[in-house]
Each structure stands twice: as C-alpha cells, then as structure tokens.
Design a protein around this motif. Structure first.
Motif, short mmCIF file in Angstrom:
data_model
loop_
_atom_site.label_atom_id
_atom_site.label_comp_id
_atom_site.label_asym_id
_atom_site.label_seq_id
_atom_site.Cartn_x
_atom_site.Cartn_y
_atom_site.Cartn_z
N VAL A 1 29.59 25.02 15.17
CA VAL A 1 30.02 26.41 15.18
C VAL A 1 31.26 26.56 16.04
O VAL A 1 31.31 26.08 17.17
N SER A 2 32.28 27.21 15.48
CA SER A 2 33.47 27.57 16.25
C SER A 2 33.62 29.09 16.20
O SER A 2 33.85 29.67 15.15
N ASN A 3 33.46 29.71 17.38
CA ASN A 3 33.62 31.15 17.51
C ASN A 3 35.09 31.46 17.75
O ASN A 3 35.65 31.07 18.77
N ASN A 4 35.69 32.18 16.81
CA ASN A 4 37.13 32.40 16.84
C ASN A 4 37.50 33.58 17.74
O ASN A 4 38.04 34.59 17.28
N CYS A 5 37.18 33.42 19.04
CA CYS A 5 37.56 34.42 20.05
C CYS A 5 37.06 35.81 19.64
O CYS A 5 37.82 36.79 19.64
N SER A 6 35.77 35.90 19.29
CA SER A 6 35.20 37.17 18.82
C SER A 6 35.21 38.23 19.91
O SER A 6 35.05 37.95 21.09
N THR B 1 33.08 31.25 12.80
CA THR B 1 32.60 32.63 12.89
C THR B 1 33.56 33.50 13.69
O THR B 1 34.23 33.02 14.61
N MET B 2 33.61 34.78 13.32
CA MET B 2 34.40 35.76 14.07
C MET B 2 33.85 37.15 13.80
O MET B 2 33.83 37.61 12.66
N ASN B 3 33.37 37.79 14.85
CA ASN B 3 32.94 39.19 14.81
C ASN B 3 31.90 39.48 13.74
O ASN B 3 31.91 40.54 13.11
N ARG B 4 30.97 38.56 13.57
CA ARG B 4 29.86 38.78 12.64
C ARG B 4 28.56 38.28 13.27
O ARG B 4 27.80 37.53 12.65
N ALA B 5 28.30 38.68 14.49
CA ALA B 5 27.15 38.16 15.22
C ALA B 5 25.84 38.43 14.48
O ALA B 5 24.98 37.55 14.38
N GLY B 6 25.67 39.64 13.95
CA GLY B 6 24.43 39.99 13.26
C GLY B 6 24.19 39.14 12.02
O GLY B 6 23.09 38.62 11.81
N LEU B 7 25.22 39.00 11.20
CA LEU B 7 25.10 38.18 9.99
C LEU B 7 24.95 36.71 10.33
O LEU B 7 24.25 35.96 9.65
N ASP C 1 29.88 32.48 7.90
CA ASP C 1 29.00 33.10 8.89
C ASP C 1 28.29 34.33 8.35
O ASP C 1 27.36 34.84 8.99
N ASP C 2 28.70 34.82 7.20
CA ASP C 2 28.01 35.95 6.57
C ASP C 2 27.16 35.51 5.38
O ASP C 2 26.58 36.34 4.67
N ASP C 3 27.05 34.21 5.15
CA ASP C 3 26.23 33.66 4.07
C ASP C 3 24.97 33.03 4.65
O ASP C 3 24.83 32.90 5.86
N TYR C 4 24.06 32.60 3.78
CA TYR C 4 22.85 31.94 4.27
C TYR C 4 22.21 31.12 3.16
O TYR C 4 22.43 31.36 1.96
#
Length: 324
Positions: A39-44, A11-17, A96-99
């Motif tokens: 989950v790997s947060n890419n330095c969002s 994930t990166m910069n898509r907290a809401g999604l 991270d924008d899918d579900y």
C-alpha cells in the motif's frame, strides 16, 4: 520465503472504501503466507487511522507493507511506489475503491498454481457507491490466447486497473517510468510482450469474475485521460516498440481508439457521466476540431430523452441486486 502474490493498492483520500478493499483480502480463506499486500498512501488528507488499525490486525497472518508519501505524487508515480514494495512473482493491481468478490480470491490462488499465467485479465462486476451490481464491466469469453495479434486486439484496452494479474518480470521500471503521464503506466507489460512476439506469453481470460470495480466518483479528470493521456500513451508506445509487428499492432489500436472516442455513442456516454464536452477543445484542439459537430449532435440526442429511455431498459436487464 517470498510471497507468490503481491496485491498492490495505491490509495488517496478513500479511507472508507480502502477498508472494504482490505477486508475483502483479510476475510478470504486463502493461504495468507503466500500473499503480500503493498500500500502506498499518496499523501492523503483524510484520516487513515482505521485503515492503519486494520493493517496491524492483518499483519498477524499477512505480509503487509505500507508507506505514506511525504508529498503528493502523480497517479502513475504512486502506482510504481506500490510495485517497488512488491516481492511476489505475480502482481495484482487493486484500486483502493474496488474489492475482491466473496469467495473468489481462493480461485485466483488456484489459477496461479495450476495455470501459471504471464498475464490474466479478468471480467469484473461494476458496482456503485452502495455496492449495487450495475452489470459486467467487460464481457470477455474465457480464453487462452495463441496469437499475439488476436491477444492485443482483444485485450489492449481491457486491462482495467483492479482487474489484471501479471508476472513481475514483465513490469520493468524503465518501461513504467517511460509511461509516466499516461495514467496507464501499469500497462507497461505490453512493451516486452510486443517486442518479443516470437516468445508468446501465456495470456488468459479466466472463467470467473474476480473483483467489484467501483463506478463512483474518481479523483482523475476523465476527459484528460481519454483525450490527452491515452493519446500520449499511444505516441509513447511508438517510441518504445520495435519495427514490424509491434508497430503495426499499435497503429491498429490507434485507429480503433480514435474511432471510439470520436463516436457520437461515446460522446453521449461522457455527457451522461457529467462531462462538459466543450472542455475537450482546451485538452486536445485537433480532436475537438474533428468532432465539434458530433458533440452538438450528442447533446441533442441526450437531451431529447431517447437516450434516457434506452439506458433505463438496459439497466433493468443488467441489475441483479446487491453484491455482498
């Protein structure tokens, strides 16, 4: 006990999604002891406090591993970081924008238990930013493959991130790293499958849609992916594949791929998504030289209004309402 399934979400910069992606797992009626979330947060730059709060809640019933990268990685590198966290025998890469569609994740768990696939590629539902159904992402008939050649021809370009299940043993870190810079390093499962044609894996297209794949704004450059990254991927495959059938299949894909991206139809699609076709010249001068006249034709057709009318008709037949 190790989980049966690891769901890997870079994930990166898509907290809401990202919240919707996680909730689609959290709210599913499955045996959560069999599932791990990686989950790997890419330095969002975005605030992920709400995501972290949800993860803490999920940890009451799920194994959740979360890492925040100290420095920004490439997309391929961040995908690998999620894989490093995984302990399951099966890997599912989720954007991270899918579900996951409501009620479908239990079907995935049943599929793993009953059919034991090495690779499963799912049809997905394309949705916009408001979860409006835009139609089927791919139209693949349910099938279990018995021929490697047919498998590769049908599925080589259908393994969208967010719509594949693969055995962990097929995701070798050396192959993954060799494909860095292709934007599709997660597809490295094709290397062992192709290089061992005598040992045909169980590869299927299941009979149910599993995910909603977001068609909204992406963080990557589409033109770079189509005209630089994937051509580089094809060349890398040439170096990694054994002589004979593996090379032959890759060569066939190369011909089909260039035929697609150099077609007027595809160029019109790129224009419709907001791409400036002139930028192809700096990305891949050789290809642009071949398609220069076709880009002009694509713009003429698009701005004539004919293309818009055809899209309106198509969307009217495909759109069926909201995905809940």
């Amino acid at each position: 006990m190790n989980p049966i399934l690891s769901i890997c979400i870079p994930t990166m910069n898509r907290a809401g999604l990202m919240m919707q992606a996680l909730q689609s797992i959290h709210e599913s009626e499955i045996d959560k002891s069999k599932v791990q979330i990686c989950v790997s947060n890419n330095c969002s730059d975005e605030n992920y406090d709400a995501v972290l709060a949800l993860i803490e809640e999920m940890r009451n019933s799920l194994k959740v591993d979360y890492i925040h990268q100290a420095h920004r990685l490439s997309a391929d590198e961040n995908m690998l970081e999620t894989l490093k966290l995984a302990r399951g025998d099966r890997i599912y890469f989720l954007g991270d924008d899918d579900y996951f569609l409501e009620g479908q994740l239990p079907k995935l768990m049943t599929l793993i238990d009953e059919q034991d696939p090495d690779l499963a590629i799912f049809n997905g539902i394309a949705v916009d930013a408001n979860n409006i159904n835009l139609g089927t992402h791919f139209t693949l008939p349910p099938k279990e493959y018995v021929s490697l050649e047919e498998t590769f021809v049908d599925l080589r370009d259908k393994g969208s991130f967010g719509a594949i299940l693969v055995k962990r043993e097929l995701l070798k870190e050396t192959d993954f790293r060799a494909l860095f810079g292709t934007s599709h390093a997660y597809g490295c499962y094709w290397i062992p499958i192709l290089n061992n044609p005598e040992n045909l894996r169980r590869i299927i297209v299941p009979d149910f849609p599993l995910v909603a794949l977001r068609t909204g704004k992406k963080t990557y450059n589409h033109l770079k992916v189509y005209f630089s990254d994937i051509p580089y991927e094809i060349e890398t495959y040439k170096k990694l594949l054994k002589p004979g059938l593996p090379q032959k299949l890759n060569k066939g894909f190369e011909r089909r791929y260039y035929s697609k991206i150099e077609s007027v139809k595809f160029l019109i699609y790129l224009i419709q998504t907001g791409m400036d076709l002139r930028k192809i010249e700096s990305i891949n001068p050789e290809v642009f030289k071949r398609i220069r006249l076709r880009t002009t034709l694509a713009y003429v057709i698009y701005h004539s209004g004919i293309y818009g009318v055809l899209r309106l008709i198509k969307r009217r037949f495909l759109t069926t309402g909201d995905i809940q």
